[in-house]
Design a protein around this motif. Structure first.
Motif, PDB file in Angstrom:
ATOM      1  N   MET A  86     -24.902   6.786  22.879  1.00 22.19           N
ATOM      2  CA  MET A  86     -24.831   5.671  23.818  1.00 22.19           C
ATOM      3  C   MET A  86     -26.017   4.719  23.717  1.00 22.19           C
ATOM      4  O   MET A  86     -25.851   3.505  23.878  1.00 22.19           O
ATOM      5  CB  MET A  86     -24.702   6.205  25.252  1.00 22.19           C
ATOM      6  CG  MET A  86     -23.407   6.971  25.503  1.00 22.19           C
ATOM      7  SD  MET A  86     -21.922   6.010  25.078  1.00 22.19           S
ATOM      8  CE  MET A  86     -21.941   4.776  26.371  1.00 22.19           C
ATOM      9  N   ILE A  87     -27.218   5.252  23.443  1.00 26.52           N
ATOM     10  CA  ILE A  87     -28.355   4.340  23.287  1.00 26.52           C
ATOM     11  C   ILE A  87     -28.171   3.437  22.068  1.00 26.52           C
ATOM     12  O   ILE A  87     -28.342   2.208  22.174  1.00 26.52           O
ATOM     13  CB  ILE A  87     -29.687   5.119  23.242  1.00 26.52           C
ATOM     14  CG1 ILE A  87     -29.977   5.720  24.628  1.00 26.52           C
ATOM     15  CG2 ILE A  87     -30.833   4.208  22.798  1.00 26.52           C
ATOM     16  CD1 ILE A  87     -31.266   6.492  24.723  1.00 26.52           C
ATOM     17  N   SER A 272     -23.996   7.329   6.608  1.00 22.99           N
ATOM     18  CA  SER A 272     -22.645   6.835   6.892  1.00 22.99           C
ATOM     19  C   SER A 272     -22.547   6.217   8.288  1.00 22.99           C
ATOM     20  O   SER A 272     -21.877   5.197   8.475  1.00 22.99           O
ATOM     21  CB  SER A 272     -21.617   7.956   6.718  1.00 22.99           C
ATOM     22  OG  SER A 272     -21.908   9.052   7.567  1.00 22.99           O
ATOM     23  N   MET A 273     -23.215   6.817   9.280  1.00 19.98           N
ATOM     24  CA  MET A 273     -23.198   6.235  10.622  1.00 19.98           C
ATOM     25  C   MET A 273     -23.925   4.895  10.629  1.00 19.98           C
ATOM     26  O   MET A 273     -23.473   3.933  11.266  1.00 19.98           O
ATOM     27  CB  MET A 273     -23.839   7.179  11.630  1.00 19.98           C
ATOM     28  CG  MET A 273     -23.944   6.610  13.048  1.00 19.98           C
ATOM     29  SD  MET A 273     -22.357   6.286  13.825  1.00 19.98           S
ATOM     30  CE  MET A 273     -22.012   7.903  14.504  1.00 19.98           C
ATOM     31  N   GLY A 274     -25.037   4.809   9.909  1.00 19.12           N
ATOM     32  CA  GLY A 274     -25.759   3.549   9.810  1.00 19.12           C
ATOM     33  C   GLY A 274     -24.912   2.467   9.168  1.00 19.12           C
ATOM     34  O   GLY A 274     -24.900   1.313   9.617  1.00 19.12           O
ATOM     35  N   ILE A 275     -24.214   2.821   8.095  1.00 18.52           N
ATOM     36  CA  ILE A 275     -23.312   1.867   7.440  1.00 18.52           C
ATOM     37  C   ILE A 275     -22.258   1.396   8.428  1.00 18.52           C
ATOM     38  O   ILE A 275     -21.953   0.197   8.516  1.00 18.52           O
ATOM     39  CB  ILE A 275     -22.648   2.520   6.204  1.00 18.52           C
ATOM     40  CG1 ILE A 275     -23.691   2.817   5.131  1.00 18.52           C
ATOM     41  CG2 ILE A 275     -21.552   1.612   5.633  1.00 18.52           C
ATOM     42  CD1 ILE A 275     -23.181   3.681   3.998  1.00 18.52           C
ATOM     43  N   TYR A 276     -21.708   2.346   9.177  1.00 20.41           N
ATOM     44  CA  TYR A 276     -20.682   2.020  10.163  1.00 20.41           C
ATOM     45  C   TYR A 276     -21.207   1.010  11.191  1.00 20.41           C
ATOM     46  O   TYR A 276     -20.506   0.057  11.553  1.00 20.41           O
ATOM     47  CB  TYR A 276     -20.235   3.307  10.857  1.00 20.41           C
ATOM     48  CG  TYR A 276     -19.094   3.124  11.827  1.00 20.41           C
ATOM     49  CD1 TYR A 276     -17.787   3.310  11.426  1.00 20.41           C
ATOM     50  CD2 TYR A 276     -19.341   2.771  13.158  1.00 20.41           C
ATOM     51  CE1 TYR A 276     -16.735   3.141  12.323  1.00 20.41           C
ATOM     52  CE2 TYR A 276     -18.303   2.603  14.055  1.00 20.41           C
ATOM     53  CZ  TYR A 276     -17.001   2.786  13.629  1.00 20.41           C
ATOM     54  OH  TYR A 276     -15.975   2.609  14.519  1.00 20.41           O
ATOM     55  N   LEU A 277     -22.431   1.208  11.655  1.00 20.91           N
ATOM     56  CA  LEU A 277     -22.978   0.354  12.704  1.00 20.91           C
ATOM     57  C   LEU A 277     -23.417  -1.014  12.202  1.00 20.91           C
ATOM     58  O   LEU A 277     -23.254  -2.020  12.886  1.00 20.91           O
ATOM     59  CB  LEU A 277     -24.169   1.059  13.362  1.00 20.91           C
ATOM     60  CG  LEU A 277     -23.858   2.319  14.165  1.00 20.91           C
ATOM     61  CD1 LEU A 277     -25.142   3.014  14.585  1.00 20.91           C
ATOM     62  CD2 LEU A 277     -23.013   1.982  15.386  1.00 20.91           C
ATOM     63  N   VAL A 278     -23.949  -1.057  10.982  1.00 22.17           N
ATOM     64  CA  VAL A 278     -24.599  -2.273  10.484  1.00 22.17           C
ATOM     65  C   VAL A 278     -23.637  -3.223   9.775  1.00 22.17           C
ATOM     66  O   VAL A 278     -23.860  -4.437   9.767  1.00 22.17           O
ATOM     67  CB  VAL A 278     -25.762  -1.888   9.531  1.00 22.17           C
ATOM     68  CG1 VAL A 278     -26.366  -3.110   8.865  1.00 22.17           C
ATOM     69  CG2 VAL A 278     -26.843  -1.137  10.292  1.00 22.17           C
ATOM     70  N   HIS A 279     -22.568  -2.708   9.201  1.00 24.85           N
ATOM     71  CA  HIS A 279     -21.796  -3.519   8.245  1.00 24.85           C
ATOM     72  C   HIS A 279     -21.231  -4.804   8.826  1.00 24.85           C
ATOM     73  O   HIS A 279     -21.045  -5.786   8.110  1.00 24.85           O
ATOM     74  CB  HIS A 279     -20.670  -2.677   7.637  1.00 24.85           C
ATOM     75  CG  HIS A 279     -19.501  -2.472   8.557  1.00 24.85           C
ATOM     76  ND1 HIS A 279     -19.435  -1.424   9.448  1.00 24.85           N
ATOM     77  CD2 HIS A 279     -18.350  -3.177   8.726  1.00 24.85           C
ATOM     78  CE1 HIS A 279     -18.280  -1.491  10.113  1.00 24.85           C
ATOM     79  NE2 HIS A 279     -17.609  -2.537   9.695  1.00 24.85           N
ATOM     80  N   GLY A 280     -20.978  -4.819  10.144  1.00 24.60           N
ATOM     81  CA  GLY A 280     -20.436  -6.039  10.748  1.00 24.60           C
ATOM     82  C   GLY A 280     -21.359  -7.228  10.597  1.00 24.60           C
ATOM     83  O   GLY A 280     -20.898  -8.369  10.429  1.00 24.60           O
ATOM     84  N   LYS A 329     -33.314   7.393  15.134  1.00 20.80           N
ATOM     85  CA  LYS A 329     -32.732   8.015  16.328  1.00 20.80           C
ATOM     86  C   LYS A 329     -32.027   7.004  17.219  1.00 20.80           C
ATOM     87  O   LYS A 329     -30.913   7.274  17.698  1.00 20.80           O
ATOM     88  CB  LYS A 329     -33.848   8.720  17.101  1.00 20.80           C
ATOM     89  CG  LYS A 329     -33.367   9.453  18.358  1.00 20.80           C
ATOM     90  CD  LYS A 329     -34.533  10.183  19.007  1.00 20.80           C
ATOM     91  CE  LYS A 329     -34.081  10.945  20.254  1.00 20.80           C
ATOM     92  NZ  LYS A 329     -35.204  11.665  20.886  1.00 20.80           N
ATOM     93  N   TYR A 330     -32.650   5.839  17.440  1.00 19.85           N
ATOM     94  CA  TYR A 330     -32.122   4.921  18.419  1.00 19.85           C
ATOM     95  C   TYR A 330     -31.291   3.778  17.851  1.00 19.85           C
ATOM     96  O   TYR A 330     -30.558   3.114  18.584  1.00 19.85           O
ATOM     97  CB  TYR A 330     -33.276   4.337  19.257  1.00 19.85           C
ATOM     98  CG  TYR A 330     -33.934   5.380  20.111  1.00 19.85           C
ATOM     99  CD1 TYR A 330     -33.252   6.006  21.149  1.00 19.85           C
ATOM    100  CD2 TYR A 330     -35.247   5.791  19.854  1.00 19.85           C
ATOM    101  CE1 TYR A 330     -33.861   6.981  21.931  1.00 19.85           C
ATOM    102  CE2 TYR A 330     -35.861   6.765  20.633  1.00 19.85           C
ATOM    103  CZ  TYR A 330     -35.165   7.347  21.657  1.00 19.85           C
ATOM    104  OH  TYR A 330     -35.758   8.329  22.428  1.00 19.85           O
ATOM    105  N   PHE A 331     -31.394   3.533  16.556  1.00 14.18           N
ATOM    106  CA  PHE A 331     -30.608   2.474  15.929  1.00 14.18           C
ATOM    107  C   PHE A 331     -29.500   3.022  15.034  1.00 14.18           C
ATOM    108  O   PHE A 331     -28.398   2.477  14.990  1.00 14.18           O
ATOM    109  CB  PHE A 331     -31.503   1.545  15.106  1.00 14.18           C
ATOM    110  CG  PHE A 331     -32.259   0.552  15.925  1.00 14.18           C
ATOM    111  CD1 PHE A 331     -31.809  -0.756  16.029  1.00 14.18           C
ATOM    112  CD2 PHE A 331     -33.414   0.907  16.593  1.00 14.18           C
ATOM    113  CE1 PHE A 331     -32.509  -1.697  16.798  1.00 14.18           C
ATOM    114  CE2 PHE A 331     -34.122   0.000  17.354  1.00 14.18           C
ATOM    115  CZ  PHE A 331     -33.665  -1.311  17.470  1.00 14.18           C
TER     116      PHE A 331
END
Length: 334
Positions: A86-87, A272-280, A329-331
């Motif tokens: 959530m953060i 993979s989570m970072g890619i998911y969050l950043v790609h937009g 952790k937070y991003f």
């Protein structure tokens, strides 16, 4: 009636997850970047499995922690998942919100804001719904998983009932969903399908030893073939049900047959989570920039190139940011 094997208590490291996560992350980028060409949109059916397989993997691992006895406290679980999911969700919602506002001002486009919808469920970018959705599912299924290992047969029956009810909802009155209010639409299009994905992951964990004991040479031959056929079937019948069937078979191959270890794939998997969050950011940035320069993205090869570039830039960004523990952790949600 065949006896069910006891659930796995030891911590499992599934090498196949390191193979599937980066591929699924690429599929997510493709889903969100394919609209500028007819053929990339047609191929998009092959990628419908992507987010459901992420959820299935998450719940396989979550079940191993809870049902396996390594995660005992609801408060501890809720606190850890809130920080991890959530953060980053709130942070990226604010980031994408700022980008959307700046774009709306520059492009003279309307800007709308629905605080409840945005900050509790969907976020400010198309992919962010995954984070709160996963968090709420963890809260719901934690009590179930605490007792699931005591009677695996009843747990299986419960999860199969959840799957059947969810599929009935998915198949019913689809035309009316688009006319519904945003909350009903969100439940039908995102939360209910996630129940099926989560159940697949939990069923595989609870029955890991039972399936392993029966996964013979015939299964090792037939499962990859069937997984390949179901993957292709997504193109001809792009429906969530086909994707669920594909994931259900794919999981067996990933759990019991994939033994490949590759350092670069492991790095991709970790990000993979970072890619998911950043790609937009990169997808929209590249498309908007080329549009302003009077060179809008069109055609099959340019669209695929933009998708690949956005994927690689997202990986590089996530990899660099993840080297700092606070940013990771937070991003990045890692």
């Amino acid at each position: 009636m065949a006896l069910l094997q006891p659930i796995v208590k030891d911590k499992l490291y599934v090498k196949g997850f390191d193979l599937i996560r980066p591929i699924a992350a690429f599929s997510v980028v493709w889903i969100h970047g394919c609209e500028t060409n007819l053929w990339t949109k047609k191929l998009n059916g092959l990628n419908e499995y992507a987010v459901p397989v992420f959820i299935a993997i998450s719940f396989f691992l979550f079940a191993s922690q809870v049902a396996g006895g390594r995660l005992q406290s609801f408060n501890e679980m809720a606190s850890a998942r809130f920080k991890r999911l959530m953060i980053p969700f709130f942070i990226w919602t604010l980031i994408y919100l700022g980008i959307r506002y700046a774009k709306s001002v520059y492009m003279k486009e309307p800007f709308e804001l629905s605080p409840v919808q945005m900050f509790l469920f969907k976020g400010s970018s198309y992919q962010l719904w995954y984070l709160p959705n996963l968090f709420y599912l963890f809260l719901i299924f934690f009590p179930f998983l605490k007792v699931a290992g005591q009677n695996v047969r009843k747990a299986n029956l419960t999860l199969m009932t959840v799957v059947i009810i969810a599929l009935v909802i998915i198949f019913s009155n689809n035309a009316g969903v688009q006319q519904a209010d945003w909350f009903t639409k969100h439940l039908r299009l995102y939360f209910v399908p996630s129940l099926v994905s989560a159940s697949i992951g939990m069923l595989y964990y609870l029955n890991y030893n039972t399936i392993k004991s029966r996964y013979d040479r015939t299964a090792q031959i037939l499962v990859p073939i069937l997984a390949g056929l179901l993957f292709i079937a997504q193109y001809f019948k792009p429906h969530l049900f086909v994707s669920f069937l594909f994931i259900g078979v794919l999981f067996a191959w990933v759990l019991y047959q994939v033994k490949v270890e590759n350092r670069f794939m492991k790095r991709l998997s970790d990000n993979s989570m970072g890619i998911y969050l950043v790609h937009g950011i990169f997808l929209e940035g590249i498309k908007t920039g080329l549009g302003i320069a009077k060179h809008p993205v069109s055609g099959f090869l340019p669209t695929v190139l933009v998708i690949i570039v956005a994927y690689l830039l997202s990986f590089a960004t996530s990899d660099i940011m993840s080297r700092n523990s606070t940013l990771r952790k937070y991003f990045m949600g890692n």
